[in-house]
Write an enzyme that holds these catalytic residues in place. Structure first.
Site, PDB file in Angstrom:
ATOM      1  CD  GLU B  52      -1.784  -2.361   1.597  1.00 40.63           C
ATOM      2  OE1 GLU B  52      -0.595  -2.613   1.922  1.00 40.63           O
ATOM      3  OE2 GLU B  52      -2.711  -3.191   1.690  1.00 40.63           O
ATOM      4  CG  PHE B 114      -9.532  -9.971  10.803  1.00 36.05           C
ATOM      5  CD1 PHE B 114      -8.267 -10.327  11.240  1.00 36.05           C
ATOM      6  CD2 PHE B 114      -9.800  -9.994   9.436  1.00 36.05           C
ATOM      7  CE1 PHE B 114      -7.277 -10.703  10.325  1.00 36.05           C
ATOM      8  CE2 PHE B 114      -8.815 -10.360   8.527  1.00 36.05           C
ATOM      9  CZ  PHE B 114      -7.555 -10.725   8.973  1.00 36.05           C
ATOM     10  CD  GLN B 115      -7.248  -7.431   7.138  1.00 36.96           C
ATOM     11  OE1 GLN B 115      -8.135  -7.114   6.346  1.00 36.96           O
ATOM     12  NE2 GLN B 115      -6.090  -7.930   6.759  1.00 36.96           N
ATOM     13  CE  LYS B 164     -17.045  -6.750   3.009  1.00 32.17           C
ATOM     14  NZ  LYS B 164     -16.417  -8.041   3.309  1.00 32.17           N
ATOM     15  CG  MET B 482      22.843  12.172   3.035  1.00 34.50           C
ATOM     16  SD  MET B 482      23.990  13.277   2.153  1.00 34.50           S
ATOM     17  CE  MET B 482      22.933  13.933   0.866  1.00 34.50           C
TER      18      MET B 482
END
Lengths: 187, 584
Positions: B52, B114-115, B164, B482
């Site tokens: 993502e 969940f999630q 949802k 760097m």
């Protein structure tokens, strides 16, 4: 030595030394913020203060227009003049914020706070507490044989003064609302 | 006419109404209804990323290269938390993106389902604004408002969290023009009185300099055009931040090159010595100002910015102008022309003579080596072989990013995609995918370091799946260059964890994903190898093995002002004191 004749080890400050050019003088301001009364709006305002390291001395919030879904947040904050300006500009960027008023600079204003103080004791102390409450125009809103709950309204300084006097007389608990403020006059 | 549809259908319809043609995303349980709608239509192309974070950076690249908002679709919980780095990156660089996240059903919110994650809570400080939509009735209008907030005023990322059950339920669709946008209307026109004062200062300035930033790019191509007109008509010198490269062409006669910590000598000295600094859409970032109490001590400063909170934030401004860069520059030009196009010719002539002396220092000079490829040389050759093409450049973060900014020339805006404010390693590869989606026929090159590139290398799968011919030009020094440079300068050459052991064979890695890999280590082969990369029709991973301990110069050491730059030939030991070492 470089082509620029920089002395070795001559650096004394850091690249992030960000506050040297402005005054360090602190001011306390009262801000009135009109916001859409929607979920998370208070979290946005508080998150701004915590995320950017600003102070909150007091914060009061309640819906003021049910139809228009608007709330008024009154914030008392302390910072340098530059920080106060930043706070106002940053508040103004928040999408549900409609207006930001600095009551401290926009003319004179009225500031009031309500506090409840529980004082317990007996004998002379109890009498003295009641006498002082009378002088401060505090009301007794609950009473037992051993205690009082006083309600006082006034400026934060007045509430402070009253609380200080109650301390040796058996002050148990204090609940304060924080400051509510309005500009004086017709505007 | 409004019409009833499911929340999921509404999402796709709202995106269509907003003119969205590309969405970067990754499916999951909480966004399945929306993915089902995406499956059943052909107007919007969905690019399946491999992480993502890649979706958000790709959307950023797309937005930066096209001027349109980038769109992402990810699931709840880990989908949303993986998007956080990209959101923060977009917030720091003012990139307009709209991220749609799935959420567990409203009746499960707060139950540690969940999630489940508190997505609006987590992303509140890293978005311009975000919404949790609890009723399908409000979904379409909220998405339209989200696009408005992302693109109006100072652009930035927004997020809409959609449970949802809201996706499954039906309601009337609100078309784009019915959405409320009135509560967020930033000021775009500058104050004419202040603009006139600025013009008066322009007329008399002896040592002026334009200091421009990403705001010019964000304001649109017209702003860049107006900037060019103003710079060329006044004959003033101009420098730019990392984010603003391309607004004024690198071949323009006023161009001094980039300024700041690794900026050009002449640009930084012009900033230090000027008597009028005109900041156009930049924000006095600490990489630009160096030590603040010694920053451009003798100048009056104008600051044109659409965000009132940028004004007087770190540097006190004499001519604060709140407004859109394009509008303000147009008014500045109008007033300046109406007052007779005056400038202080004599002063300017002396100022340019001084600048020409600084240019003679030739701060970017390097000696090419016959044995190893010096990274500066790799950049110079890449520039020479690609500058005449329809070219877009992305970068990761580190030394290679600074070398790209120094040695590549940008003639137009929206051609340079880099993570400036947040400095996100792993930005460039997914960003290049987004750019290529916006410009399918262009040559899109991601100048990378091997360490940054490995942070999002999984996106090779995306590039191959969607046949995106992005060129990954990796300056491989087997070091976190760097970090290593700072350890050399600040920490007694103790190279704590700044080298990469067990690096992959990049050619084999590319081949494992089904694309082309090229390795080059001999300077004599470099040109041919670059040409091979350009001419290959498909994604390429170019492993350019470069000098391992090269330092990036010029450099303003920590805690020093602009006039105390270190040049390439300079002795760098102990250049940064103990207090400077505290900061990055």
């Amino acid at each position: 030595m470089s082509a620029l004749k920089i002395k070795k080890g001559s650096t004394k400050h850091s690249a992030y030394n960000l506050r040297p050019t402005f005054s360090e003088h602190l001011e306390t301001h009262t801000l009135a913020v009109i916001v859409d009364n929607e979920p998370g709006v208070l979290a946005r305002v508080i998150g701004l203060f915590s995320g950017r390291g600003y102070n909150i001395d007091s914060l009061t919030v309640a819906e003021i227009d049910h139809e228009g879904h608007q709330s008024r947040i009154t914030i008392v904050t302390t910072g340098t003049p530059q920080v106060i300006e930043q706070i106002k500009a940053q508040l103004g960027r928040i999408v549900p914020v409609h207006e930001v008023h600095d009551l401290t600079v926009e003319g004179r204003s009225v500031e009031r706070e309500l506090a409840l103080l529980k004082v317990s004791g007996s004998g002379d102390k109890r009498v003295e507490a009641l006498r002082l409450a009378d002088i401060f125009r505090a009301q007794v809103v609950d009473s037992t044989l051993e205690s009082f709950v006083f309600q006082i309204t006034g400026t934060p300084e007045k509430v402070d003064a009253f609380a200080d006097l109650m301390r040796p007389l058996g002050l148990q608990e204090v609940a304060r609302t924080g400051v509510a403020a309005l500009a004086r006059g017709t505007e | 006419m409004s019409k009833a549809m499911t929340g999921a259908k509404m999402v796709v319809q709202a995106l269509r109404d907003q003119g969205v043609d590309t969405v970067f995303g990754y499916p999951g349980g909480a966004v399945l209804p929306i993915y089902d709608e995406i499956f059943q239509q052909n107007d919007i192309r969905h690019i399946l990323v491999r992480h993502e974070q890649g979706a958000v950076h790709a959307a950023e690249g797309y937005a930066r290269a096209t001027g349109k908002p980038g769109v992402c679709l990810v699931t709840s919980g880990p989908g949303a938390t993986n998007a956080v780095t990209g959101l923060t990156d977009a917030l720091m660089d003012s990139i307009p993106i709209v991220v749609l996240t799935g959420q567990v059903p409203t009746f499960m919110i707060g139950s540690d389902a969940f999630q489940e994650a508190d997505t609006v809570g987590i992303t509140r400080p890293c978005t311009k604004h975000n919404w949790l939509v609890k009723e399908t009735e409000k979904l379409s209008a909220t998405i339209h408002e989200a696009f408005h907030v992302a693109t109006a005023g100072r652009p930035g990322p927004v997020l809409v969290d959609i449970p949802k059950d809201v996706q499954f339920a039906s309601a009337d669709y609100q078309p784009r023009n019915a959405a409320k946008t009135q509560r967020y209307q930033p000021q775009v026109k500058g104050d004419m009185e202040m603009i006139t004062k600025l013009v008066e200062a322009i007329e008399t300035a002896k040592r002026p300099v334009f200091y421009t930033g990403g705001g010019v790019i964000n304001s649109g191509p017209a702003a860049s055009q107006l900037l060019r007109e103003l710079v060329d008509a006044t004959g003033f010198p101009i420098t730019s931040t990392l984010m603003g490269l391309g607004a004024y062409p690198a071949s323009g006669r006023g161009w001094l090159g980039m300024l700041g910590m690794h900026g050009l000598y002449e640009a930084n000295l012009a900033m230090h010595g000027c008597d009028l600094m005109i900041n156009v859409g930049a924000r006095f970032d600490d990489r630009i100002t160096g030590r603040l109490d010694a920053f451009s001590p003798n100048s009056r400063k104008a600051h044109i910015d659409i965000d009132p909170s940028s004004i007087n934030k770190v540097v006190r401004t004499d001519f604060p102008i709140i407004g859109d860069v394009g509008h303000v520059l147009e008014d500045v030009l109008k007033v300046w022309k109406a007052r007779g196009r005056k400038v202080n010719r004599e002063g300017l002539q002396r100022w340019w003579a001084e600048i020409e002396e600084w240019k003679k220092v030739d701060c970017l000079k390097y000696k090419p080596s016959g044995k190893t490829i010096r990274p500066q040389h790799a950049m110079a050759r890449l520039e020479a072989l690609t500058k005449d093409r329809d070219r877009y450049i992305c970068t990761e973060v580190g030394q290679h990013q600074m070398w790209a900014a120094q040695y590549l020339g940008f003639e137009d805006p929206n051609r340079w995609m880099t993570s400036g404010g947040l400095g996100t390693m792993g930005y460039g590869f997914p960003a290049s995918i987004g750019v290529q989606m916006g410009h399918p026929d262009a040559l899109v090159i991601n100048v990378a370091g091997e360490a940054s590139w490995l942070m999002n290398m999984q996106e090779l799968g995306t590039a191959v799946q969607f046949r995106l011919p992005v060129k990954q030009f990796i300056l491989n020094n087997e070091r976190l260059g760097m970090v290593r440079q700072w350890q050399e300068l600040l920490h007694g050459e103790r190279y704590s964890h700044s080298w990469s052991e067990a690096l992959p064979d990049f050619v084999k890695l590319a081949e494992a994903f089904g694309c082309k890999g090229i390795i080059c280590k001999d300077p004599a082969d470099l040109d041919d190898a670059i040409m091979e990369m350009i001419e290959h029709d498909g994604p390429v991973v170019f492993d350019c093995l470069v000098e391992k301990h090269e330092n990036c110069f010029p450099m303003i050491p920590s805690g020093e002002p602009h006039n105390k730059m270190l040049l390439g030939e300079a002795s760098t030991k102990d250049a940064i004191g103990a207090k400077g070492a505290v900061m990055v």
